[in-house]
Design an enzyme around this catalytic site. Sequence first.
Site, PDB file in Angstrom:
ATOM      1  CG  ASP A 221       3.264   0.124  -5.193  1.00  0.00           C
ATOM      2  OD1 ASP A 221       2.513  -0.594  -4.507  1.00  0.00           O
ATOM      3  OD2 ASP A 221       3.503   1.304  -4.905  1.00  0.00           O
ATOM      4  CG  PHE A 249       8.241  -3.003   0.418  1.00  0.00           C
ATOM      5  CD1 PHE A 249       7.599  -3.491   1.526  1.00  0.00           C
ATOM      6  CD2 PHE A 249       7.864  -1.734  -0.053  1.00  0.00           C
ATOM      7  CE1 PHE A 249       6.600  -2.777   2.176  1.00  0.00           C
ATOM      8  CE2 PHE A 249       6.854  -1.017   0.575  1.00  0.00           C
ATOM      9  CZ  PHE A 249       6.218  -1.538   1.700  1.00  0.00           C
ATOM     10  CG  HIS A 267       5.641   8.075   6.641  1.00  0.00           C
ATOM     11  ND1 HIS A 267       4.890   9.233   6.731  1.00  0.00           N
ATOM     12  CD2 HIS A 267       5.134   7.396   5.572  1.00  0.00           C
ATOM     13  CE1 HIS A 267       3.987   9.245   5.787  1.00  0.00           C
ATOM     14  NE2 HIS A 267       4.115   8.151   5.067  1.00  0.00           N
TER      15      HIS A 267
HETATM   16  C1  LIG Z   1       1.986   6.012   1.193  1.00  0.00           C
HETATM   17  S1  LIG Z   1       1.970   5.186  -0.332  1.00  0.00           S
HETATM   18  C2  LIG Z   1       3.281   6.039  -1.158  1.00  0.00           C
HETATM   19  C3  LIG Z   1       3.322   5.763  -2.629  1.00  0.00           C
HETATM   20  C4  LIG Z   1       4.360   6.560  -3.409  1.00  0.00           C
HETATM   21  N1  LIG Z   1       5.705   6.345  -2.926  1.00  0.00           N
HETATM   22  C5  LIG Z   1       3.997   8.029  -3.374  1.00  0.00           C
HETATM   23  O1  LIG Z   1       4.541   8.736  -2.549  1.00  0.00           O
HETATM   24  O2  LIG Z   1       3.135   8.444  -4.150  1.00  0.00           O
HETATM   25  C6  LIG Z   1       2.633   3.637   0.095  1.00  0.00           C
HETATM   26  C7  LIG Z   1       2.868   2.681  -1.044  1.00  0.00           C
HETATM   27  O3  LIG Z   1       3.414   1.456  -0.535  1.00  0.00           O
HETATM   28  C8  LIG Z   1       2.911   0.399  -1.306  1.00  0.00           C
HETATM   29  N2  LIG Z   1       3.064  -0.863  -0.562  1.00  0.00           N
HETATM   30  C9  LIG Z   1       2.431  -1.218   0.583  1.00  0.00           C
HETATM   31  N3  LIG Z   1       2.819  -2.447   0.971  1.00  0.00           N
HETATM   32  C10 LIG Z   1       3.718  -2.875   0.037  1.00  0.00           C
HETATM   33  C11 LIG Z   1       4.491  -4.073  -0.093  1.00  0.00           C
HETATM   34  N4  LIG Z   1       4.403  -5.062   0.808  1.00  0.00           N
HETATM   35  N5  LIG Z   1       5.344  -4.166  -1.142  1.00  0.00           N
HETATM   36  C12 LIG Z   1       5.445  -3.159  -2.063  1.00  0.00           C
HETATM   37  N6  LIG Z   1       4.742  -2.005  -1.981  1.00  0.00           N
HETATM   38  C13 LIG Z   1       3.888  -1.856  -0.934  1.00  0.00           C
HETATM   39  C14 LIG Z   1       1.463   0.804  -1.516  1.00  0.00           C
HETATM   40  O4  LIG Z   1       0.847   0.094  -2.554  1.00  0.00           O
HETATM   41  C15 LIG Z   1       1.607   2.299  -1.788  1.00  0.00           C
HETATM   42  O5  LIG Z   1       1.756   2.561  -3.163  1.00  0.00           O
END
Ligand SMILES: C[S@@+](CC[C@H](N)C(=O)[O-])C[C@H]1O[C@@H](n2cnc3c(N)ncnc32)[C@H](O)[C@@H]1O
Length: 357
Positions: A221, A249, A267
Amino acid sequence: MSAQPHVAVPPTAQEQQQTGPNPQQQLLQAAMGYVVSSAVYTATKLGIADLLADGPKPVAELAKQTQTHEDALYRMLRALACAGIFAEVEAGSRLFALTPPAEFLLSGREGSMREFLLFFPDPFHFHLYAEMLYSIKTGKPAVEHVHGMPVFELFADPKYKEESVVFNAAMTSFSAVVVPAVLEVYDFSGIGTLMDVAGGHGFVLTSILKKYPEMRGKLVDLEHVTKGARQRIAELKLTDRCEVVTGDFFQSVPEGADAIIMKHIIHDWDDEKALLILKNCRKALGKNGKLILLEAVISEDNEPHPGKFVDLEMLIFPGGRERTESEYRKLFEEAGFKMNRVVPNKSPLSVVEAVSQ
Ligand SMILES: C[S@@+](CC[C@H](N)C(=O)[O-])C[C@H]1O[C@@H](n2cnc3c(N)ncnc32)[C@H](O)[C@@H]1O
């Protein structure tokens, strides 16, 4: 012959039964949804459920304990009782008790949704809904219109640290609803190393690792989030079999896992960005790797599904979308995966499984 004047005749009870709920009431309910939402938020913020954990209490005592206006608090709890959240023990008794939904507002209860309720109708988030028209006119997230930056950049900005803490806690809280239901129906055995890409504070991955003691884990993350994940993994004494990696990512996904899991990630993004993430997962997995998404799979027809509302949240907040099974299938194919199956369960999210080609 003169034209008949148009007279609105109220529907008979039989007609009403045939046509469903009273259309005007249905509209009123839809328009006033945010009143219920605000009241649940306020009750959660005041910790009313925890105060009722040991049994019913008079509103006078609740008002004292929460330092609120007794009559105003009574009116809010009476309205929430109408919505099935809290109950007045006897009509006019001013004595309130928990109901089954209110029990999930208790802090520390297994499957508690308290933290989610503290995020969804919270003023920072709720305010964005006043700007829905902007998103509908432009197709762009209201969050960028209001705050001038994409939501995940905003959460990384120390100025929004508090909002980020609330958001991450909400994600963990929602995971507590989804993961037990997924573990009931989906078999993760045979996976040596499972990588949770954008795994947040690690609820999903640590829950799976606890059930599968032979499995190793890797969580990826952004930097401001991985601190929270490290803390949870250490608290659960899983540090020796769960690695935490800081990464983006869109740049790359680390190699070395047999399977990748992502809950509520694809999503968050439009097709172009979702494809970029999936292609990086494909690169990291090589051939015959398993990809497991936990996502709402919405139906193509008019059938109600909570995902169709979450879809609007995706539009307004991160700029993503909810998808149908065929939309996932198409994305997977373009990214080099073949969809295996969709496994529904008791939670609103399905397991969407694919294999890299
Ligand atoms: C909707 S949250 C879901 C987190 C986790 N999968 C959960 O369900 O509890 C989206 C996640 O994507 C991560 N995120 C956003 N952009 C990112 C990036 N460019 N690279 C890695 N992680 C990212 C955010 O930090 C966040 O933790």
